[in-house]
Design a protein around this motif. Structure first.
Motif, PDB file in Angstrom:
ATOM      1  N   PRO A  28       0.811  -1.226   0.000  1.00 48.10           N
ATOM      2  CA  PRO A  28       0.000   0.000   0.000  1.00 48.10           C
ATOM      3  C   PRO A  28       0.846   1.280   0.000  1.00 48.10           C
ATOM      4  O   PRO A  28       0.478   2.268  -0.614  1.00 48.10           O
ATOM      5  CB  PRO A  28      -0.825  -0.111   1.286  1.00 48.10           C
ATOM      6  N   VAL A  29       1.990   1.242   0.650  1.00 51.96           N
ATOM      7  CA  VAL A  29       2.865   2.420   0.682  1.00 51.96           C
ATOM      8  C   VAL A  29       3.417   2.692  -0.714  1.00 51.96           C
ATOM      9  O   VAL A  29       3.442   3.846  -1.175  1.00 51.96           O
ATOM     10  CB  VAL A  29       4.015   2.219   1.699  1.00 51.96           C
ATOM     11  N   GLN A  30       3.848   1.649  -1.422  1.00 53.79           N
ATOM     12  CA  GLN A  30       4.369   1.819  -2.775  1.00 53.79           C
ATOM     13  C   GLN A  30       3.269   2.298  -3.716  1.00 53.79           C
ATOM     14  O   GLN A  30       3.511   3.136  -4.590  1.00 53.79           O
ATOM     15  CB  GLN A  30       4.964   0.514  -3.285  1.00 53.79           C
ATOM     16  N   ALA A  31       2.057   1.769  -3.562  1.00 54.59           N
ATOM     17  CA  ALA A  31       0.940   2.187  -4.415  1.00 54.59           C
ATOM     18  C   ALA A  31       0.617   3.658  -4.180  1.00 54.59           C
ATOM     19  O   ALA A  31       0.332   4.405  -5.130  1.00 54.59           O
ATOM     20  CB  ALA A  31      -0.281   1.322  -4.135  1.00 54.59           C
ATOM     21  N   GLN A  32       0.668   4.099  -2.916  1.00 51.52           N
ATOM     22  CA  GLN A  32       0.389   5.493  -2.601  1.00 51.52           C
ATOM     23  C   GLN A  32       1.463   6.402  -3.189  1.00 51.52           C
ATOM     24  O   GLN A  32       1.165   7.448  -3.744  1.00 51.52           O
ATOM     25  CB  GLN A  32       0.302   5.698  -1.098  1.00 51.52           C
TER      26      GLN A  32
END
Length: 73
Positions: A28-32
């Motif tokens: 989720p951090v990379q997607a954000q």
């Protein structure tokens, strides 16, 4: 006439290829972070990027050209 009613030769089908390796889903951090980078790039383009349709763009003045005023001129 024997050539008209012959059964078609069977088609040899190759076995399916091995399954491709499964791609790892981003965290989720990379997607954000990817979404933020895309948003920044989109905002940099802005209005000028959507209006410019040629080397001079829509906002540049048109060259002075003599135009016809009557049909048949």
């Amino acid at each position: 006439m024997g050539g008209l009613f012959r059964a078609p030769k069977p088609v040899i089908v190759a076995p399916p290829p091995a399954p491709a390796p499964v791609a790892v889903a981003p965290t989720p951090v990379q997607a954000q972070q990817a979404a933020e980078v895309e948003s920044q790039a989109r905002s940099r383009r802005g209005l000028e990027g959507t209006i410019a349709t040629s080397d001079r763009g829509v906002l540049a003045p048109l060259p002075a050209v003599a135009r016809k005023s009557l049909l048949g001129e």
